[in-house]
Structures are given as structure tokens and as C-alpha cells.
Design a protein around this motif. Structure first.
Motif, PDB file in Angstrom:
ATOM      1  N   TRP A 130       1.487  -1.043  -0.298  1.00 11.79           N
ATOM      2  CA  TRP A 130      -0.255   0.159  -0.247  1.00 11.79           C
ATOM      3  C   TRP A 130       1.688   1.563   0.048  1.00 11.79           C
ATOM      4  CZ3 TRP A 130      -1.949   3.162   4.521  1.00 11.79           C
ATOM      5  CH2 TRP A 130      -3.615   3.930   3.711  1.00 11.79           C
ATOM      6  N   LEU A 150      -2.514   4.676  -9.570  1.00 12.74           N
ATOM      7  CA  LEU A 150      -4.209   4.765  -8.477  1.00 12.74           C
ATOM      8  C   LEU A 150      -4.665   3.536  -8.788  1.00 12.74           C
ATOM      9  CD1 LEU A 150      -5.517   6.711  -7.161  1.00 12.74           C
ATOM     10  CD2 LEU A 150      -6.616   7.684  -9.535  1.00 12.74           C
ATOM     11  N   LEU A 153      -2.918   0.991  -6.389  1.00 12.03           N
ATOM     12  CA  LEU A 153      -3.323   1.139  -5.265  1.00 12.03           C
ATOM     13  C   LEU A 153      -4.895   0.807  -5.288  1.00 12.03           C
ATOM     14  CD1 LEU A 153      -2.553   3.190  -2.261  1.00 12.03           C
ATOM     15  CD2 LEU A 153      -4.233   5.148  -3.727  1.00 12.03           C
ATOM     16  N   SER A 157      -5.726  -1.779  -1.869  1.00 12.02           N
ATOM     17  CA  SER A 157      -6.546  -0.874  -0.926  1.00 12.02           C
ATOM     18  C   SER A 157      -7.856  -1.959  -0.744  1.00 12.02           C
ATOM     19  CB  SER A 157      -6.993   0.723  -0.903  1.00 12.02           C
ATOM     20  OG  SER A 157      -6.208   1.086  -1.319  1.00 12.02           O
TER      21      SER A 157
ATOM     22  N   LEU B 117     -19.488   2.503   6.434  1.00 13.87           N
ATOM     23  CA  LEU B 117     -19.314   2.245   5.237  1.00 13.87           C
ATOM     24  C   LEU B 117     -20.451   2.812   3.366  1.00 13.87           C
ATOM     25  CD1 LEU B 117     -18.826  -1.547   5.481  1.00 13.87           C
ATOM     26  CD2 LEU B 117     -17.079  -0.034   5.215  1.00 13.87           C
ATOM     27  N   TRP B 118     -21.488   3.114   4.389  1.00 12.80           N
ATOM     28  CA  TRP B 118     -22.016   3.828   3.228  1.00 12.80           C
ATOM     29  C   TRP B 118     -21.923   5.160   3.113  1.00 12.80           C
ATOM     30  CZ3 TRP B 118     -25.313   1.015  -0.017  1.00 12.80           C
ATOM     31  CH2 TRP B 118     -25.739  -0.239   0.090  1.00 12.80           C
ATOM     32  N   TRP B 120     -19.222   6.474   3.469  1.00 14.40           N
ATOM     33  CA  TRP B 120     -17.769   6.425   2.301  1.00 14.40           C
ATOM     34  C   TRP B 120     -18.512   6.041   0.580  1.00 14.40           C
ATOM     35  CZ3 TRP B 120     -16.412   2.630  -1.329  1.00 14.40           C
ATOM     36  CH2 TRP B 120     -14.394   2.559  -1.639  1.00 14.40           C
ATOM     37  N   LEU B 121     -19.422   5.059   0.702  1.00 13.16           N
ATOM     38  CA  LEU B 121     -19.854   4.617  -0.619  1.00 13.16           C
ATOM     39  C   LEU B 121     -20.400   6.212  -1.293  1.00 13.16           C
ATOM     40  CD1 LEU B 121     -21.488   1.620  -0.628  1.00 13.16           C
ATOM     41  CD2 LEU B 121     -19.610   2.087  -1.912  1.00 13.16           C
ATOM     42  N   GLU B 124     -17.883   8.191  -2.438  1.00 12.94           N
ATOM     43  CA  GLU B 124     -17.164   8.085  -3.595  1.00 12.94           C
ATOM     44  C   GLU B 124     -18.053   8.710  -4.431  1.00 12.94           C
ATOM     45  OE1 GLU B 124     -14.509   6.428  -4.494  1.00 12.94           O
ATOM     46  OE2 GLU B 124     -13.785   7.918  -3.027  1.00 12.94           O
ATOM     47  N   LEU B 128     -17.122  10.636  -7.887  1.00  7.98           N
ATOM     48  CA  LEU B 128     -17.032  10.383  -9.557  1.00  7.98           C
ATOM     49  C   LEU B 128     -18.094  11.554 -10.336  1.00  7.98           C
ATOM     50  CD1 LEU B 128     -16.340   6.147  -8.453  1.00  7.98           C
ATOM     51  CD2 LEU B 128     -14.647   7.978  -9.579  1.00  7.98           C
ATOM     52  N   VAL B 131     -16.467  14.626 -10.313  1.00  4.17           N
ATOM     53  CA  VAL B 131     -15.404  14.384 -12.048  1.00  4.17           C
ATOM     54  C   VAL B 131     -16.020  13.640 -12.867  1.00  4.17           C
ATOM     55  CG1 VAL B 131     -13.618  12.312 -12.729  1.00  4.17           C
ATOM     56  CG2 VAL B 131     -13.923  12.497 -10.202  1.00  4.17           C
ATOM     57  N   LEU B 150      -9.420  13.293  -9.885  1.00  6.06           N
ATOM     58  CA  LEU B 150      -9.440  11.507  -9.654  1.00  6.06           C
ATOM     59  C   LEU B 150      -8.255  10.887  -9.508  1.00  6.06           C
ATOM     60  CD1 LEU B 150     -11.769   9.434 -10.523  1.00  6.06           C
ATOM     61  CD2 LEU B 150      -9.862   8.858 -12.520  1.00  6.06           C
ATOM     62  N   GLU B 154      -9.302  10.045  -5.693  1.00  2.00           N
ATOM     63  CA  GLU B 154      -8.969   8.467  -5.617  1.00  2.00           C
ATOM     64  C   GLU B 154      -8.647   8.177  -3.924  1.00  2.00           C
ATOM     65  OE1 GLU B 154     -11.375   6.793  -5.800  1.00  2.00           O
ATOM     66  OE2 GLU B 154     -12.801   8.682  -6.071  1.00  2.00           O
ATOM     67  N   ALA B 155      -7.538   8.774  -4.306  1.00  9.30           N
ATOM     68  CA  ALA B 155      -6.279   7.999  -3.550  1.00  9.30           C
ATOM     69  C   ALA B 155      -6.367   8.462  -2.174  1.00  9.30           C
ATOM     70  CB  ALA B 155      -4.748   9.049  -4.271  1.00  9.30           C
ATOM     71  N   LEU B 158      -8.738   5.989  -1.106  1.00  8.71           N
ATOM     72  CA  LEU B 158      -9.093   4.423  -0.802  1.00  8.71           C
ATOM     73  C   LEU B 158      -8.098   4.497   0.416  1.00  8.71           C
ATOM     74  CD1 LEU B 158      -8.162   3.432  -4.575  1.00  8.71           C
ATOM     75  CD2 LEU B 158      -9.371   2.489  -2.652  1.00  8.71           C
ATOM     76  N   ALA B 159      -7.405   5.337   0.749  1.00  9.91           N
ATOM     77  CA  ALA B 159      -6.615   5.924   2.032  1.00  9.91           C
ATOM     78  C   ALA B 159      -7.966   6.272   3.572  1.00  9.91           C
ATOM     79  CB  ALA B 159      -5.465   7.245   2.333  1.00  9.91           C
ATOM     80  N   LEU B 161     -11.025   4.700   2.904  1.00 12.58           N
ATOM     81  CA  LEU B 161     -11.868   3.173   3.331  1.00 12.58           C
ATOM     82  C   LEU B 161     -10.982   2.085   3.712  1.00 12.58           C
ATOM     83  CD1 LEU B 161     -13.621   0.858   2.125  1.00 12.58           C
ATOM     84  CD2 LEU B 161     -12.136   0.056   0.417  1.00 12.58           C
TER      85      LEU B 161
END
Lengths: 211, 479
Positions: A130, A150, A153, A157, B117-118, B120-121, B124, B128, B131, B150, B154-155, B158-159, B161
Motif C-alpha cells: 500500500w 492509482l 492502489l 486498498s 461504509l455507506w 464512504w460509498l 465516493e 466520481l 469528476v 480523480l 481517489e488516492a 482509498l486511504a 476506506l
């Protein structure tokens, strides 16, 4: 015991391919590395599926279908500029990148040993991978390489989140993986767009991206 | 998740699908239907017929719904003009309309959903969809800005998540209970406290990229300046704050095991860095939308600081969500009008003498600028005052608050120095003719101007029981 060993093997495959994606000099080689990384992800999910999380088998199928076929195909079409680019435009030399990869892998392994994780070694390897994919995002200058960074990643992830979260109810497990896959597909699509628009593969030549 | 929390999101997504599959002429009516859905939901909320998980969710939903209604209202004439000017085809118009509704649906989800989690979705989906909205003009600048947006966010996503999964798994709760509304402390897991802290910081950094907090802000000026104006407004006003609200909820459930101050210190550092970045760049901007983008970094930094300070400052931070959203929506939509009328928003390329050539647009820029530099009686003054006074009152260390005051003075001076370039510095002689301002573009911004003028005092009065309850809950909060 066998499951643990398999888990570590697949995590190691992901780690090696993450380093490979960081270092490769051509768009086509990155495709191959990404496909092998996806094999590692599918394998690890299969191991978790064997470990009382049967719904993850669906994820295994989805990962194989999308990351082996769909995403490389999206990125290889309309990428003439990227496909002709050969080289490693990096802020630092490749040997230095390898050394940094080794250091952050050690940091990942050490972090995995902090009490509290169910699978310390496997998690440590994944945390190392990661970190490497984060370094990839700032170490390379080619647009195609950053796209693969990406995507790499995203893979690491997704698998890290699934493995540390503990036993997943079916909906959450499939949902998390679906979200990660959807992001990967959208990223690939947008990367293809950028390849068709730019006549350079070096982000330093792109005015908007430096300011 | 209850059906009542899923319903508004589902309805908006269904409308978005209809926009995509129906003829382009239907898009306007479907967007008006979406306005109707949001207005009905507000009426149900006011009539106590619809209940949201807690007072903060209700407050944030109120802000999301009001700002989204105005952005949709403004979007209709704006896109009609932009499509004509930039030769958008039907497919582009449909794609824009559909993505805008998905963006709003995801913001609604971030406001009212409670499972991490929802959430986070939801954020996201907001990223998106936005974007693609940033890339809607499909020119080189827009695609590059979308790609950069993006790549960076997005990096971070993912961190976020991984961080959320690590922190919440370490608390010992099963994944089905990762829900702030039903969270119950199940004892102290001191053995895993380190993982909770590691995960919390990873999630904070991840969501900070979504919020545009420095040093993860690099995508923000490009994305805001390239996006269509209503999208810039929603991005700045709602999405940035949504990411910080998720961090607040996450820290709230983690505090029984990890000391609150350990978590809050991170937010204070990010907040100060954001003010520093805004102070360094704001005075050098020649594009109106980029100027407001840097001002957004400052505002989100203030919200982060307010949560970090806690107490009265936390109340100020939550109030600032509203004052920032209303003032920044006014300014971004107004900048969009400038771009349409002058074919640029750059002061160096002809967007000059706004007060003389377009008095309504220039007047609202003057009003919005006065509000954004914290002058009373405009709305941002009250929330910024609460944050700074709260910082002095409740923080164990007053140095961050003193630094924040100093940086705010620099930022406000920078904006005050720049704004005359648009308002009254004359252009060349051939550029001094008056320009007709379409009322369809002016009217939504006039409503916003009214909200910015009186919303600082008026909003808490209009929703008095909710505000009272919210302030009471926030003052009890461990964060």
C-alpha cells in the motif's frame, strides 16, 4: 495453516507486482504486472472465501473478469501516445526507488506486528504494498504510469480493507469490492480519455497539472 | 438502513436514470421534479413527518436540500446558455443533467446515512459523479482538471476506506454495527487503541483529500475553475463539508477508546495548514473562480479548526457549514454568470468594471465579497466569530487560534485587495458598454444574496427548535 501460507503467498504476489508497476518502463509491461497483481487479489479473496466467507467467491469472479479483461482493454485502446512511450521519467533513479520500496516494506511489516491484527505477516506485506503504491503516485511522471499507480492502489486498498475488516456479511463484502471495481473501471476510462487528449505522457508538460 | 433514509436517494437516482434515457427536452422537467422532491422532503421535515438520525444529520440535510434546490434552479438557465455558447450536443446535456442529480443524491446520502461504509460509498459517488461533471465541457483544460481531481481524491478515498476499516475493526464491533446512530461503547480495547488511532488518522487524511484540506488541496483550484458554475457551487458548499462531517462522526465513535484530543490535534493542524495555503495564494488570483476556490480551502480549514477546538467553536463550525454553503454558492454561481456574460472570469482578460456594466452581477459580487471577508452582519461573520471565540475559550492551547486570526487577516486583506479588479477597475474603452443580464440567471442569486445577508441570524431563528437541540448536543459532544 495451509490457508495462512496461501494468504501470504498471494499477498507477496500483490507486493511484487506493486513494485513491478512502480518500475516498469512501458505501458504494455504495466498491463502484464496489473493482471498478475489481480491474480494475487483474486487468490487472496479465494483464501478468505474458504475461511467462512463464501460470498467472496463472487468477488473472485468479478475481479478476474474486470481486472484481467475489461480494464487492460480499456487502457490499451486509443493509447497510441502512451503505448509508444518507453522510459522511466522519475523524480529519482530506479535504484533509489527500489531502496525506498524496501524501506517502506520494512515499515509495513513492522506495522503489521503491532498487536491487534489477525494476520500480522500477511497484513504487513499488504501495508508495505500500500505504501509503495502511494510512493508510485508521486515518483513517476508519465500519465500512463500514474494511471496504473492509482489502479494498483485501488487493488491493494480493496484487498487490505477486506482482510483487516474481519468476517464480512455478504452484502458488505461484495459491496466494497464492487465499489473498488467500479472506481477502477471509471479510472481506466478517464485515463484513456486523457491519453487521447494529450500529446505528451509527461505530467510536467501539462500546465494544469503542475499548478 | 431504514427505507425512509434510502427513499430520497433512490428517487433522485431514478430521476437521474430517466434524464439519461429520455429525450433531452425532458431533462428540464425531470430536474424540476427533483426540486419538488427536495422541497417536499423539507416540508415533511418541518411538519415532523420525517425523522432523521440526529440533529446534525437534520441540519446538514437542511443545508444540502436548500442549496441543491437553488443550484438546480440556477443550473437550468446556466446550462441552456453554456450549451449554446460551447455547442454542447443533446448527449452532453443529458449526461450533465443525469450526473448533477446523482451528485445531489450522493450528497443527500452523505447527510442522512449513518453506516460508515455507506457514508464512504456516498462520498465516493459524489466524487466520481463530480469528476465527470468537471470534465463535462470536454476540452483539454476540463479533462486535465478532472483527471487531477480523480487522481488525488481517489488516492485519498482509498486511504479513507482502509483507515475506516482498520479503526472500526480495532474497536471490536462487527461490520454490521459500524453505524454512528446505533453505536454503543462495548468496553475499552486498550490493546487495539494504537490501531484505532492509526486507522483514524488514515481515514482523516483520506477524507481530508475529499474535503480539499491542505496539503491535500492541489486538485481543488483546477476542478473548481473548470467545472460548470452550479457544480463548483455544490462541490465547494456541500461536498467539502460532507467529508469533514464524516470525520466528525467517525471520531465521535472512536473517542471512548482513544483520547479525543489526540484526534482533534490532527484536525487543528490540517485547519491551520489550509488557512496558510489560502493566505499564500489568494492575493495572486486573477480568475474569479480560482479566487473562490482558495477561499473554499480557507473555509473548510475553519470548519476543521472549529471541530478541532470543540465546545462553542464546534457549534460555530457546524453553523459555518450553512454560512459557507450559502455564501460560496452565491459567489460561484455569480462567477458563472460573469463567465457567461463576459466570456471569461479573468480580470486580466476583460472581466472588469462589473458594477458599471452589469450592476446586478457586480452588486452581488460586492455583497458576497463583503460577506466572505467576515464583515458583519453577513452570515459568515457569525460562524467565524463563534469558531474564533470558541477557540480562545475551550482550547487548551491558544496559540493555534492566534495563528488562525493572523492568517484570516492576511486572507481577508488579499481578497479585499483583489476584488476591485473585477468591480470597478475600468477595461478598455470598447469594453465599457452595458451588458444585458438575464433575470433567469440573476433571480436565484438574489435569493442567495438575501440568505447571505440575513441567514446569519435568521436561519437559527427560523429553525429554532432544531438549532437549540443541535447546539445542546454539540456542546455535550466528546469531540
Amino acid at each position: 495453516m495451509t490457508e495462512q501460507l496461501l494468504g501470504r503467498m498471494f499477498a507477496s504476489l500483490i507486493w511484487i507486482m506493486t513494485i513491478s508497476l512502480l518500475l516498469v518502463k512501458a505501458h504494455r509491461s504495466a498491463q502484464a504486472s496489473y493482471r498478475l497483481q489481480a491474480v494475487g487479489e483474486a487468490g487472496l479473496l479465494a483464501v478468505l472465501a474458504l475461511n467462512n466467507e463464501p460470498w467472496l467467491w463472487l468477488d473472485v469472479g468479478l475481479v478476474l473478469a474486470i481486472k484481467e479483461i475489461v480494464i487492460p482493454r480499456i487502457l490499451s485502446s486509443h493509447g497510441e501516445v502512451a503505448s509508444k512511450d518507453y522510459g522511466a521519467k522519475s523524480a529519482v533513479g530506479m535504484a533509489f526507488l527500489l531502496m525506498v520500496a524496501a524501506i517502506v516494506t520494512a515499515a509495513g511489516l513492522a506495522l503489521g506486528e503491532v498487536p491487534g491484527l489477525d494476520r500480522p505477516l500477511m497484513s504487513g506485506i499488504l501495508i508495505g504494498a500500500w505504501f509503495i503504491s502511494f510512493i508510485h503516485l508521486s515518483a513517476r511522471y508519465e500519465t500512463w504510469s500514474l494511471s496504473w499507480a492509482l489502479l494498483s492502489l485501488d487493488t491493494v486498498s480493496g484487498v487490505l480493507a477486506v482482510s483487516v475488516a474481519g468476517p464480512l456479511p455478504e452484502f458488505a463484502g461484495v459491496g466494497m469490492e464492487l465499489a473498488a471495481l467500479a472506481i477502477a473501471v471509471l479510472l481506466a476510462w478517464l485515463s484513456r480519455k486523457i491519453f487521447t487528449l494529450l500529446h505528451t505522457t509527461d505530467v510536467r508538460d501539462v500546465e494544469e497539472l503542475t499548478g | 438502513m431504514s427505507i425512509s433514509l434510502a427513499l430520497p436517494v433512490v428517487v433522485l437516482v431514478v430521476l437521474a436514470v430517466f434524464v439519461l434515457v429520455m429525450p433531452a427536452s425532458w431533462a428540464i422537467w425531470l430536474e424540476r421534479t427533483a426540486i419538488g422532491v427536495l422541497v417536499v422532503s423539507l416540508a415533511l421535515l418541518a411538519g415532523d413527518q420525517w425523522h432523521l438520525p440526529d440533529a446534525l444529520a437534520t441540519w446538514f440535510y437542511l443545508v444540502v436540500a436548500v442549496i441543491s434546490v437553488i443550484a438546480l434552479w440556477f443550473s437550468e438557465p446556466y446550462v441552456r446558455a453554456e450549451a449554446k455558447h460551447l455547442h454542447w450536443n443533446d448527449a452532453q446535456i443529458k449526461q450533465y443533467g443525469s450526473l448533477l442529480l446523482i451528485f445531489i443524491a450522493s450528497l443527500v446520502a452523505v447527510a442522512i446515512w449513518t453506516n460508515f461504509l455507506w457514508l464512504w460509498l456516498g462520498i465516493e459517488a459524489a466524487t466520481l459523479s463530480s469528476v465527470f461533471l468537471v470534465g463535462t465541457p470536454r476540452d483539454r483544460g476540463a479533462i486535465e482538471a478532472a483527471w487531477k481531481y480523480l487522481l488525488v481524491t481517489e488516492a485519498g478515498g482509498l486511504a479513507a476506506l482502509v483507515g475506516t476499516a482498520v479503526a472500526l475493526a480495532a474497536t471490536g464491533h462487527p461490520i454490521s454495527q459500524w453505524d454512528y446512530a446505533t453505536w454503543t461503547a462495548i468496553g475499552h480495547h486498550m490493546g487495539k487503541a494504537r490501531w484505532i488511532l492509526i486507522g483514524a488518522y488514515m481515514a482523516m487524511i483520506g477524507y481530508a483529500t475529499k474535503a480539499g484540506l491542505a496539503p491535500f488541496h492541489t486538485w481543488l483550484p483546477d476542478a473548481h475553475s473548470q467545472a460548470p458554475a452550479p457544480v463548483s457551487a455544490l462541490l465547494s458548499g456541500l461536498k467539502l463539508a460532507g467529508a469533514v462531517v464524516i470525520v466528525y462522526h467517525l471520531f465521535g465513535v472512536l473517542t471512548p477508546t482513544v483520547p479525543a484530543q489526540d484526534l482533534k490535534d490532527g484536525l487543528i493542524i490540517l485547519g491551520l495548514l489550509s488557512l496558510l495555503v489560502a493566505a499564500a495564494f489568494v492575493a495572486f488570483q486573477t480568475d474569479l473562480k480560482r479566487l473562490w476556490a482558495y477561499s473554499s480551502i480557507e473555509h473548510i480549514g475553519l470548519i476543521s479548526l472549529g471541530i478541532g477546538f470543540g465546545g462553542i467553536a464546534l457549534v460555530g463550525a457546524v453553523f459555518h457549514i450553512w454560512t459557507h454553503a450559502s455564501s460560496k454558492t452565491l459567489l460561484f454561481q455569480n462567477a458563472g454568470t460573469v463567465r457567461l456574460l463576459y466570456h471569461t472570469s479573468e480580470s486580466t482578460q476583460g472581466a472588469k468594471a462589473l458594477l458599471a456594466r452589469t450592476p446586478w452581477t457586480g452588486g452581488m459580487l460586492a455583497l458576497g465579497s463583503a460577506a466572505i471577508v467576515g464583515l458583519p452582519p453577513f452570515a459568515p461573520f457569525w460562524s467565524e466569530w463563534l469558531i474564533l471565540v470558541g477557540g480562545f475559550q475551550s482550547a487548551s492551547n491558544r496559540i493555534p487560534d492566534i495563528i488562525a486570526v493572523g492568517l484570516l487577516i492576511v486572507i481577508f486583506s488579499g481578497i479585499a485587495l483583489r476584488i476591485p479588479n473585477w468591480l470597478w477597475v475600468p477595461g478598455t474603452q470598447d469594453r465599457l458598454a452595458k451588458i444585458r443580464e438575464p433575470w433567469a440567471l440573476v433571480a436565484p442569486n438574489l435569493v442567495l444574496a438575501l440568505l447571505v445577508l440575513v441567514g446569519g441570524v435568521g436561519m437559527p431563528l427560523v429553525v429554532h427548535p432544531l438549532w437549540h437541540h443541535l447546539a445542546h448536543e454539540l456542546l455535550k459532544s466528546p469531540i
